[in-house]
Design an enzyme around this catalytic site. Structure first.
Site, PDB file in Angstrom:
ATOM      1  N   TYR A 141      22.330 111.322  87.891  1.00  0.00           N
ATOM      2  CA  TYR A 141      21.228 111.345  88.969  1.00  0.00           C
ATOM      3  C   TYR A 141      22.139 110.315  90.013  1.00  0.00           C
ATOM      4  O   TYR A 141      22.277 109.360  89.458  1.00  0.00           O
ATOM      5  CB  TYR A 141      20.079 110.983  88.444  1.00  0.00           C
ATOM      6  CG  TYR A 141      19.025 110.772  89.296  1.00  0.00           C
ATOM      7  CD1 TYR A 141      18.562 111.659  90.239  1.00  0.00           C
ATOM      8  CD2 TYR A 141      18.577 109.460  90.001  1.00  0.00           C
ATOM      9  CE1 TYR A 141      17.519 111.423  91.319  1.00  0.00           C
ATOM     10  CE2 TYR A 141      17.652 108.933  90.909  1.00  0.00           C
ATOM     11  CZ  TYR A 141      17.070 110.118  91.943  1.00  0.00           C
ATOM     12  OH  TYR A 141      16.465 109.882  92.617  1.00  0.00           O
ATOM     13  N   ASP A 236      29.294 105.774  90.072  1.00  0.00           N
ATOM     14  CA  ASP A 236      27.722 105.261  90.698  1.00  0.00           C
ATOM     15  C   ASP A 236      27.212 104.297  89.692  1.00  0.00           C
ATOM     16  O   ASP A 236      27.041 104.603  88.271  1.00  0.00           O
ATOM     17  CB  ASP A 236      26.834 106.576  90.739  1.00  0.00           C
ATOM     18  CG  ASP A 236      25.519 106.221  90.962  1.00  0.00           C
ATOM     19  OD1 ASP A 236      25.072 104.879  91.217  1.00  0.00           O
ATOM     20  OD2 ASP A 236      24.560 107.208  91.217  1.00  0.00           O
ATOM     21  N   LYS A 264      19.906  98.313  92.561  1.00  0.00           N
ATOM     22  CA  LYS A 264      18.954  97.614  91.518  1.00  0.00           C
ATOM     23  C   LYS A 264      19.380  96.082  91.309  1.00  0.00           C
ATOM     24  O   LYS A 264      18.937  95.371  91.991  1.00  0.00           O
ATOM     25  CB  LYS A 264      18.993  98.324  90.064  1.00  0.00           C
ATOM     26  CG  LYS A 264      18.702  99.710  90.236  1.00  0.00           C
ATOM     27  CD  LYS A 264      18.593 100.602  88.982  1.00  0.00           C
ATOM     28  CE  LYS A 264      18.208 102.052  89.141  1.00  0.00           C
ATOM     29  NZ  LYS A 264      17.063 102.494  89.166  1.00  0.00           N
TER      30      LYS A 264
END
Ligand code: PMP
Length: 424
Positions: A141, A236, A264
């Site tokens: 994702y 990622d 994050k």
């Protein structure tokens, strides 16, 4: 209002009642709790319950919630205003921290989310290589980017929509999807189309389908193929960045991608993303180059203050061994209980990240992950929640550990989780 009532009201005016799908507890059933406040490793709900939290805002809260130093940094920055729309010195501090800690980061551009970071990195790779095709892996994702919502993980799997509606076939056509950990399919793909591929984007430790560990030499081989064919390798690291080590998965593995996406942890709990990489590629970004990318609130002073404080604390404390040993404690409790009870359970772990699959096979790719029992996971989740332990509300997410998870709370959580497993 309690959570039930709040959720009912929200559903009337927010689609599905939430501002991000996995929060709706679609994978585990029941009404999601609403959080009133969170401190350290604890969440206090609107129903007056206290929960030990292993979701940690989905990763950012590596020091626990409401950390005093980060809060102070935000309050100090707040004195000078909330947004300038001009450059500010805090952006330099942040850029220096990131470029000094992340191996591939010779230059960095700040964004406001992980999605913006992966989207921009892919565009940059396409602009740099003058090629259109990209490769991603099933179950990875990368945020809700059009060309990356193809066989995507996280909420996209939980809600049964790995291929989102609203993505033109003409976009999806340019995204080649490969199975993770399958060297042969990777080599075949490069042989057939290598010179047309702009970028390969992947989570080096896929963590949105549960956790999948890369097989030995797989990522090394991927790095070699990308170099050979002039393909931009994008890690990622929105989850793994500053979590698996102070320089992310790339430092842990000793494999340097060309670009990486971050998010994050680098926001210290405020909405921040970044993408970073080799100077020769990054210089193609506007205004120095011809690949356009921008953000009204990018480099926001409050967000930079929070993020920079988090990164400075990581540099000072080097907490990675401690974080790992906290995760080791929970993982070994779970494995022990599963063995004792004869439950087919896989608990893959990478440093302080781990996930729980009710599966009798080692989970090395998306297809195997999909054969896990979501029913058993939902039961396990709800038993844990009843006992005051909040784990990811989906079988296809990971658990996050923070430095605020003290021995006392870890022991209590382990007891609840082991009890939950044994009751299945
Ligand atoms: N990449 C990865 C690996 C992620 O886990 C996520 C979010 N969980 C994203 C990208 C997207 O980040 P955001 O939700 O901040 O847009």
């Amino acid at each position: 209002m309690n959570s039930e009532n709040l959720f009912g009201e929200c559903k009337k005016i927010i689609p599905g009642g939430v501002n991000s799908p996995v929060r709706a507890f679609g994978g585990v059933g029941g009404t999601p709790f609403f959080t009133r406040r969170a401190d350290g490793c604890l969440i206090k709900t609107e129903d007056g319950k206290t929960l030990i939290d292993f979701v940690c805002s989905w990763g950012p809260a590596i020091f626990g919630h409401n950390n005093a130093r980060i809060k102070n940094a935000i309050m100090n920055a707040l004195e000078n205003g909330t947004s300038f729309g001009t450059p500010c010195a805090r952006e330099l501090e942040m850029a220096r921290l990131i470029t000094s800690m992340v191996p591939c980061a010779e230059m960095v551009r700040m964004t406001n989310s992980g999605t913006e970071s992966t989207m921009s990195a892919v565009r940059l790779a396409r602009g740099f290589t003058k090629r259109d095709k990209i490769v991603k892996f099933s179950g990875c994702y990368h945020g809700h980017v059009d060309s990356l919502l193809v066989m995507a993980g996280s909420g996209a799997i939980t809600f049964g929509t790995p291929n989102s509606a609203g993505i033109p076939n003409d976009f999806a056509r340019l995204t080649i999807v490969l199975p993770f950990n399958d060297l042969q399919s990777l080599e075949n793909c490069f042989k057939a189309q290598g010179s047309e591929i702009a970028a390969v984007i992947l989570e080096p430790f896929p963590a949105n389908v549960g956790l999948i560990l890369p097989k030995k030499n797989y990522l090394e081989k991927l790095r070699m193929l990308c170099s050979e064919y002039g393909v931009v390798l994008i890690f990622d690291e929105v989850i793994t960045g500053f979590r698996l080590s102070s320089g992310g998965a790339q430092k842990l593995l000793g494999i340097t991608p060309d670009l990486c996406a971050l998010g994050k942890i680098i926001g210290g709990g405020l909405p921040v993303g970044a993408f970073a990489g080799k100077r020769e590629i990054m210089e193609h970004l506007s205004p120095s180059g011809d690949v356009y990318q921008a953000g009204t609130l990018s480099g926001n002073p409050l967000a930079m203050a929070a993020g920079a404080e988090a990164l400075k604390m990581l540099k000072e404390l080097n907490p990675y061994a401690e974080l790992k040993s906290k995760a080791d404690f929970i993982v070994s409790a779970l494995k022990g209980a599963a063995k004792e009870k004869g439950i087919a359970l896989q608990v893959p772990q990478a440093e302080s990240l781990y996930s729980v699959f009710f599966n009798d096979e080692e989970v090395s790719n998306y297809d195997i992950a999909m054969r896990s029992s979501t029913k058993l996971y939902a039961k396990f989740f709800n038993k844990c929640l009843e006992g005051g332990v909040y784990i990811a509300p989906s079988a296809f997410e990971v658990s996050f550990m923070s430095l605020a998870h003290s021995k006392e709370y870890l022991e209590r959580a382990a007891e609840v989780m082991v009890g939950a497993l044994k009751s299945l």
